[in-house]
Design a protein around this motif. Structure first.
Motif, short mmCIF file in Angstrom:
data_model
loop_
_atom_site.label_atom_id
_atom_site.label_comp_id
_atom_site.label_asym_id
_atom_site.label_seq_id
_atom_site.Cartn_x
_atom_site.Cartn_y
_atom_site.Cartn_z
N GLY A 140 0.83 -1.13 -0.10
CA GLY A 140 0.06 -0.03 0.01
C GLY A 140 0.76 1.29 0.00
N LEU A 141 0.48 2.23 0.65
CA LEU A 141 0.86 3.74 0.62
C LEU A 141 1.76 3.93 1.82
N PHE A 142 3.02 4.62 1.80
CA PHE A 142 3.90 4.68 2.79
C PHE A 142 4.42 6.11 2.68
N PHE A 143 5.07 6.85 3.62
CA PHE A 143 5.52 8.18 3.59
C PHE A 143 7.11 7.99 4.02
N VAL A 144 7.77 8.97 3.04
CA VAL A 144 9.16 9.16 3.06
C VAL A 144 9.47 10.69 3.00
N LEU A 145 10.44 11.15 3.79
CA LEU A 145 10.95 12.45 3.62
C LEU A 145 12.21 12.53 2.59
N PRO A 146 11.91 13.91 1.95
CA PRO A 146 13.00 13.78 0.70
C PRO A 146 14.06 14.30 1.33
N CYS A 147 15.27 13.67 0.64
CA CYS A 147 16.85 14.09 1.05
C CYS A 147 17.14 13.31 2.09
N VAL A 148 16.23 12.72 3.04
CA VAL A 148 16.88 12.21 4.20
C VAL A 148 16.46 10.67 4.25
N ASP A 149 15.48 10.11 3.40
CA ASP A 149 14.86 8.91 3.65
C ASP A 149 15.39 8.20 2.38
N THR A 150 15.81 7.00 2.27
CA THR A 150 15.90 5.95 1.11
C THR A 150 15.17 4.70 1.43
N TYR A 151 14.89 4.20 0.33
CA TYR A 151 14.03 2.82 0.51
C TYR A 151 14.58 1.92 -0.58
N ARG A 152 14.33 0.75 -0.27
CA ARG A 152 14.51 -0.43 -1.10
C ARG A 152 13.58 -1.43 -1.16
N LYS A 153 12.74 -1.72 -2.43
CA LYS A 153 11.90 -2.58 -2.59
C LYS A 153 12.27 -4.15 -2.62
N VAL A 154 11.51 -5.02 -2.12
CA VAL A 154 11.96 -6.26 -1.85
C VAL A 154 10.77 -7.10 -2.31
N ASP A 155 10.86 -8.16 -3.49
CA ASP A 155 9.98 -8.75 -4.05
C ASP A 155 9.72 -10.03 -3.25
N LEU A 156 8.49 -10.44 -2.79
CA LEU A 156 8.31 -11.56 -1.73
C LEU A 156 7.94 -12.66 -2.81
N ARG A 157 7.75 -12.57 -4.04
CA ARG A 157 7.26 -13.76 -4.93
C ARG A 157 8.45 -14.79 -4.95
N THR A 158 8.05 -15.98 -5.34
CA THR A 158 8.68 -16.96 -5.47
C THR A 158 9.85 -16.88 -6.61
N VAL A 159 10.90 -16.78 -6.86
CA VAL A 159 12.02 -16.60 -7.82
C VAL A 159 12.73 -17.87 -8.17
N SER A 160 12.85 -18.28 -9.58
CA SER A 160 13.37 -19.56 -9.91
C SER A 160 14.69 -19.16 -10.81
N PHE A 161 15.65 -19.85 -10.79
CA PHE A 161 17.07 -19.57 -11.48
C PHE A 161 17.78 -21.06 -11.79
N ASP A 162 18.09 -21.07 -13.03
CA ASP A 162 19.00 -22.30 -13.34
C ASP A 162 20.50 -22.28 -12.84
N VAL A 163 20.66 -23.27 -12.16
CA VAL A 163 22.25 -23.37 -11.81
C VAL A 163 23.17 -23.79 -12.88
N PRO A 164 24.07 -23.26 -13.26
CA PRO A 164 25.00 -23.63 -14.33
C PRO A 164 25.59 -24.88 -14.52
N PRO A 165 25.68 -25.68 -15.28
CA PRO A 165 26.13 -26.98 -15.61
C PRO A 165 27.31 -27.11 -14.78
N GLN A 166 27.52 -27.90 -13.81
CA GLN A 166 28.77 -28.31 -12.96
C GLN A 166 29.22 -29.47 -13.28
N GLU A 167 30.57 -29.32 -13.63
CA GLU A 167 31.52 -30.51 -13.80
C GLU A 167 31.89 -31.11 -12.36
N VAL A 168 31.16 -32.17 -12.09
CA VAL A 168 31.33 -32.74 -10.73
C VAL A 168 31.93 -34.29 -10.84
N LEU A 169 32.95 -34.43 -9.95
CA LEU A 169 33.59 -35.76 -10.00
C LEU A 169 33.05 -36.78 -8.83
#
Length: 302
Positions: free
Chosen positions: A89-118
């Motif tokens: 929803g909505l939130f309040f920040v002050l200019p020049c003094v406040d910074t924020y970072r967005k974090v995505d809570l959805r499930t994320v998938s990625f491929d592990v590169p092929p690994q040469e395994v012994l």
């Protein structure tokens, strides 16, 4: 002695006599790191003043919106604001003094590169996997790790090599589900301080060397041929037992052989071929066999 500097209280005691050592000790009370100093208060006041002066245009910079699947972590002059992550929803920040970072809570998938395994039995294979994860603690994901996504990817590749290095080739090919669960548990335990939850790990493909594939194919083919010969031999044994039982029945009832002959003629005539089959009496051969032929009053097909 107590004094205040920039809104921060300090305490310093002199002349504290220690009876055991006979020395005068001096104590300095370290200020609370979470206390807000006068500089920070002054900067916050100027930010509020800027909002008031530029009203209503400042509202476009002060009010932010995050989606249902997002959270915002706010920092004020480098300090994490109390109250946890904001949103949705909505939130309040002050200019020049406040910074924020967005974090995505959805499930994320990625491929592990092929690994040469012994593997444990000294076989080199190339294995790749897919990892599904999500953020369960937005504050830890922002504060405790620089880049949770890159860190999780590197850790997944290292964990894949470590887990597969403890297995034989046969276990690697047959126990993929157990390997996936073990890798998921290790990853989830390692990423828990970062606020990351690993939901699922799947082994996608296991690529073997070409020579090893040919050797395994030859072994499988030989194994199938051996099983086929064993099955054929068992079939011959069962067929011979069935023929023996059938011969005993025909000896007791000679007409059974004649009926079997007629059934064979019916089967051959259904194929529409030009083969001619006629019965040849076995009694006719007694003269040539010198009476050694069996005394049967019926005829056999020739």
């Amino acid at each position: 002695m107590r004094y205040t500097l920039c809104g921060i209280k300090y305490t310093m005691d002199f002349g504290c006599y220690d009876k055991d050592s006979g020395e005068v000790e001096c104590y300095l009370e370290i200020p609370n790191p979470e206390a807000v100093g006068c500089v920070e208060r002054f900067a916050t006041f100027l930010s509020f003043l800027l909002v008031i002066v530029t009203f209503p245009f400042s509202l476009f910079e002060c009010f932010k919106v995050v989606q249902e699947f997002e959270r915002a972590v706010i920092f004020r002059l480098g300090r994490l604001r109390k109250g946890g992550a904001r949103g949705p929803g909505l939130f309040f920040v002050l200019p020049c003094v406040d910074t924020y970072r967005k974090v995505d809570l959805r499930t994320v998938s990625f491929d592990v590169p092929p690994q040469e395994v012994l593997t444990r039995d000294s076989v080199t294979v190339a294995v790749d996997a897919v990892v599904y994860y999500r953020i369960k603690e937005p504050l830890n994901a922002v504060v405790r790790v620089a880049d949770y996504s890159a860190s999780t990817r590197l850790l997944a590749a290292t964990t894949l090599r470590n887990v597969l290095g403890m297995r034989d080739l046969a276990q690697l090919l047959s126990d993929r589900e157990a390997i996936s669960h073990m890798m998921q548990a290790n990853l989830d335990e390692a990423t828990d301080p970062w606020g990351v939850e690993v939901e699922r790990v799947e082994i996608k493909d296991v690529r073997l060397p070409v020579q090893l594939q040919r050797a395994m194919a030859a072994e499988a083919e030989a194994d199938r041929e051996a099983r086929a010969k064993i099955i054929a031999a068992e079939g011959e044994i069962k067929a011979s037992k069935a023929l023996r039982e059938a011969s005993l029945v025909m000896i007791d009832n000679p007409m059974a052989l004649q009926l079997r002959y007629l059934q064979s003629l019916n089967t051959i005539s259904a194929e529409k071929n030009s083969t001619i089959i006629f019965p040849f009496p076995m009694d006719f051969l007694r003269t040539f066999l010198g009476g050694a032929a069996p005394s049967m009053s019926h005829s056999l097909p020739i």
